[in-house]
Motif scaffolding. Structure first.
Motif, PDB file in Angstrom:
ATOM      1  N   SER A  20       0.827  -1.210   0.000  1.00 52.00           N
ATOM      2  CA  SER A  20       0.000   0.000   0.000  1.00 52.00           C
ATOM      3  C   SER A  20       0.860   1.260   0.000  1.00 52.00           C
ATOM      4  CB  SER A  20      -0.938  -0.008   1.206  1.00 52.00           C
ATOM      5  OG  SER A  20      -0.208   0.061   2.406  1.00 52.00           O
ATOM      6  N   GLU A  23      -7.815   7.223  -3.073  1.00 51.12           N
ATOM      7  CA  GLU A  23      -8.061   5.905  -2.498  1.00 51.12           C
ATOM      8  C   GLU A  23      -6.768   5.228  -2.056  1.00 51.12           C
ATOM      9  OE1 GLU A  23     -10.879   4.467  -1.681  1.00 51.12           O
ATOM     10  OE2 GLU A  23     -11.903   6.301  -2.318  1.00 51.12           O
ATOM     11  N   ARG A  27      -5.776   6.770   1.301  1.00 51.85           N
ATOM     12  CA  ARG A  27      -6.632   6.269   2.373  1.00 51.85           C
ATOM     13  C   ARG A  27      -6.317   4.809   2.702  1.00 51.85           C
ATOM     14  NH1 ARG A  27     -10.703   9.128  -0.795  1.00 51.85           N
ATOM     15  NH2 ARG A  27     -11.269  11.075   0.270  1.00 51.85           N
ATOM     16  N   GLU A  28      -6.053   4.031   1.674  1.00 57.87           N
ATOM     17  CA  GLU A  28      -5.738   2.622   1.881  1.00 57.87           C
ATOM     18  C   GLU A  28      -4.439   2.469   2.663  1.00 57.87           C
ATOM     19  OE1 GLU A  28      -6.293  -1.485   1.750  1.00 57.87           O
ATOM     20  OE2 GLU A  28      -7.661   0.182   1.315  1.00 57.87           O
ATOM     21  N   TYR A  29      -3.467   3.329   2.387  1.00 58.84           N
ATOM     22  CA  TYR A  29      -2.204   3.257   3.118  1.00 58.84           C
ATOM     23  C   TYR A  29      -2.415   3.571   4.600  1.00 58.84           C
ATOM     24  CZ  TYR A  29       2.381   4.526   4.887  1.00 58.84           C
ATOM     25  OH  TYR A  29       3.506   4.618   5.663  1.00 58.84           O
ATOM     26  N   ASN A  89      -5.159   3.194   6.282  1.00 64.91           N
ATOM     27  CA  ASN A  89      -5.919   2.083   6.866  1.00 64.91           C
ATOM     28  C   ASN A  89      -5.029   0.866   7.112  1.00 64.91           C
ATOM     29  OD1 ASN A  89      -8.597   0.853   7.576  1.00 64.91           O
ATOM     30  ND2 ASN A  89      -8.045  -0.509   5.895  1.00 64.91           N
ATOM     31  N   GLU A  90      -4.143   0.557   6.169  1.00 62.71           N
ATOM     32  CA  GLU A  90      -3.236  -0.570   6.353  1.00 62.71           C
ATOM     33  C   GLU A  90      -2.268  -0.297   7.503  1.00 62.71           C
ATOM     34  OE1 GLU A  90      -3.479  -3.392   4.972  1.00 62.71           O
ATOM     35  OE2 GLU A  90      -4.963  -2.932   3.436  1.00 62.71           O
ATOM     36  N   ASP A 144       0.601   4.040  -2.896  1.00 63.33           N
ATOM     37  CA  ASP A 144       0.351   5.449  -2.569  1.00 63.33           C
ATOM     38  C   ASP A 144       1.323   6.352  -3.312  1.00 63.33           C
ATOM     39  OD1 ASP A 144      -0.678   7.732  -1.140  1.00 63.33           O
ATOM     40  OD2 ASP A 144       1.068   7.587   0.183  1.00 63.33           O
TER      41      ASP A 144
END
Length: 477
Positions: A396, A433, A436-438, A440-441, A400
């Motif tokens: 992730s 996205e 945000r994914e980074y 969250n991970e 990013d």
């Protein structure tokens, strides 16, 4: 609050966890529960030590009629008017090996008749040794010596686990605020870019290089960006309030979370984590305690099948009208009592209770085996998720970086008219996205790591156990 100066507070994840451990309501509740267990353990320890008591009645005054049986067997009432006082000092000690109790006593009684033939009377017991001993009953003190230390060990482990659970809660609130900050940053950048692109689109429209539909699309993007920023500001306020409440900070504090960059260097295996958990987790102590309690219930039920108790007292006593005379010309004073209760016909009630206690013990043993199996399974899944998360986090992070570079390149390409607004929007959405994914991970990584810490009570990064100065915490917090 209007008119109040806002204080900006930059917080790292470690600082947030440290504050939550000391300032949050959850931490205070965990400490209060530990204090309760601590004083229960202290009370149990005190029962094993000698106890000194002083009891007295100073005075007892009686003016009443009492029944009196005459020589003929008839009754009459005699008026009594007297003053009575007594005092006793005793030193007692529970005998944990046998479950009995031994006591050394000294006492003095004073009696004064106030009507008729007035007189004083003293009775002393200068020294008396008393033994109270159940013969076949269960030895509760011995069982307490086995159960109570395990119970306190369980309470201390529960306190450490609760502290790690506070850290897990702080991590969740911290990353929610961090995500809200990232969303605001994204929304602000998107709004700024939307304004620039809209101005560029208007110029291109005037030159006839884009269609009216594309210009309307750019204007719609601008409006959507403004709406998204408003939503993000509201969400950030909510997350800020939540974290401030947890950390017990003032309403004028503006928390700015810092994205964690350093990660704990911990390669955790399931076998190692399970070994640490079985040694340190509260479940291990809880299993041992409940096994002992089930055995204790069986022992009590068997002890109630028959009851025999022994009471013995030896010492000296003296009585006289004068205080000094009550301590001279002493005489022996012995009392021996043996009482027993053996059921002749109880329709199997006592033996039935033994069977119930034994059945309950078997049920408890089955439940404990299931709890341990579930615990091992949950720990295995957690460790596997943590190990996989290290790889997911690296993926992730790279995604990013790539999405951010792609969007920057597409903005420049759009400026010279090489791509459409649809392609530009697609790259912007992908960039947002990916960011945000980074985040969250990153949250999942820290969450899994601290969940493992909570279950094992082991700091895998430092290679040491998670402990606390319990005495200091109870005294000073």
């Amino acid at each position: 609050m209007s008119g109040a100066e806002t204080e900006e507070l930059y917080l790292s994840l470690d600082e947030t966890i440290s504050r939550a451990r000391t300032s949050s309501v959850d931490a205070a509740v965990a400490l209060d529960e530990l204090k309760t267990s601590y004083w229960e353990y202290r009370s149990y320890r005190a029962e094993l030590l000698p106890e000194v008591n002083f009891s007295a009645t100073v005075p007892a005054y009686h003016r009443q009629y009492s029944p009196y049986m005459n020589e003929s067997g008839s009754y009459s009432f005699v008026r009594n008017n007297y003053l009575q006082m007594n005092g006793e000092v005793s030193l007692s000690q529970n005998i944990w090996l046998t479950g009995g109790k031994i006591a050394l006593n000294t006492s003095l009684d004073f009696f004064r008749q106030l009507e008729g033939d007035k007189y004083n009377r003293f009775m002393s017991i200068p020294v008396a040794l008393t033994l109270t001993q159940p013969v076949f009953g269960v030895n509760g003190i011995k069982w307490d010596r086995r159960i109570e230390p395990v119970r306190y060990t369980e309470a201390k482990a529960a306190y450490l686990s609760a502290s790690e659970d506070v850290a897990i809660k702080a991590i969740a609130y911290y990353f929610q605020l961090l995500m809200a900050d990232e969303n605001m940053t994204i929304a602000s950048q998107n709004l700024e870019n939307a304004r620039k692109l809209y101005e560029v689109a208007k110029e291109k429209r005037e030159m006839g290089r884009i269609s009216g539909n594309d210009l309307l699309q750019m204007e719609l993007n601008l409006l959507n960006a403004e709406s998204e920023l408003t939503d993000c500001e509201s969400s950030r306020k909510s997350c800020m309030f939540q974290l401030r409440t947890l950390l017990d900070l003032g309403e004028n504090t503006n928390i700015i979370p810092l994205t964690p960059s350093a990660l704990p260097a911990a390669d955790i295996s399931y076998e190692d984590a399970l070994q640490k958990a079985l040694e340190r987790n509260k479940l291990a102590a809880s299993i041992r305690r409940r096994q002992l309690e089930a055995d204790y219930e069986v022992a009590k039920a068997k002890g109630n099948l028959r009851q025999i108790s022994l009471f013995a007292q030896i010492g000296y006593t003296g009585t006289d009208r004068r205080f000094g005379g009550a301590y001279s010309s002493l005489k022996d004073n012995q009392v021996v009592e043996i009482g027993f209760e053996i059921p002749i016909l109880d329709w199997g009630r006592r033996r039935g209770k033994v069977k119930v206690a034994e059945s309950n013990r078997k049920v408890m043993e089955s439940r404990l085996r299931q709890e341990r199996a579930d615990f091992s399974q949950n720990l295995f899944i957690l460790v596997e998720r943590y190990r996989n998360q290290m790889r997911q986090l690296e993926i992730s992070r790279r995604a990013d970086e790539i999405a951010a570079r792609r969007y920057a390149a597409n903005v420049e390409t759009f400026m010279i008219g090489k791509i459409s607004t649809l392609d530009l929007n697609d790259s912007r959405v992908s960039k947002d996205e990916a960011r945000r994914e980074y985040i969250n991970e990153l949250y999942l990584f820290w969450n899994y790591y601290y969940q493992i810490r909570s279950l094992t009570l082991w700091d895998f990064s430092a290679g040491s156990g998670i402990d606390a100065d319990f005495e200091r915490d109870i005294r000073n917090r």
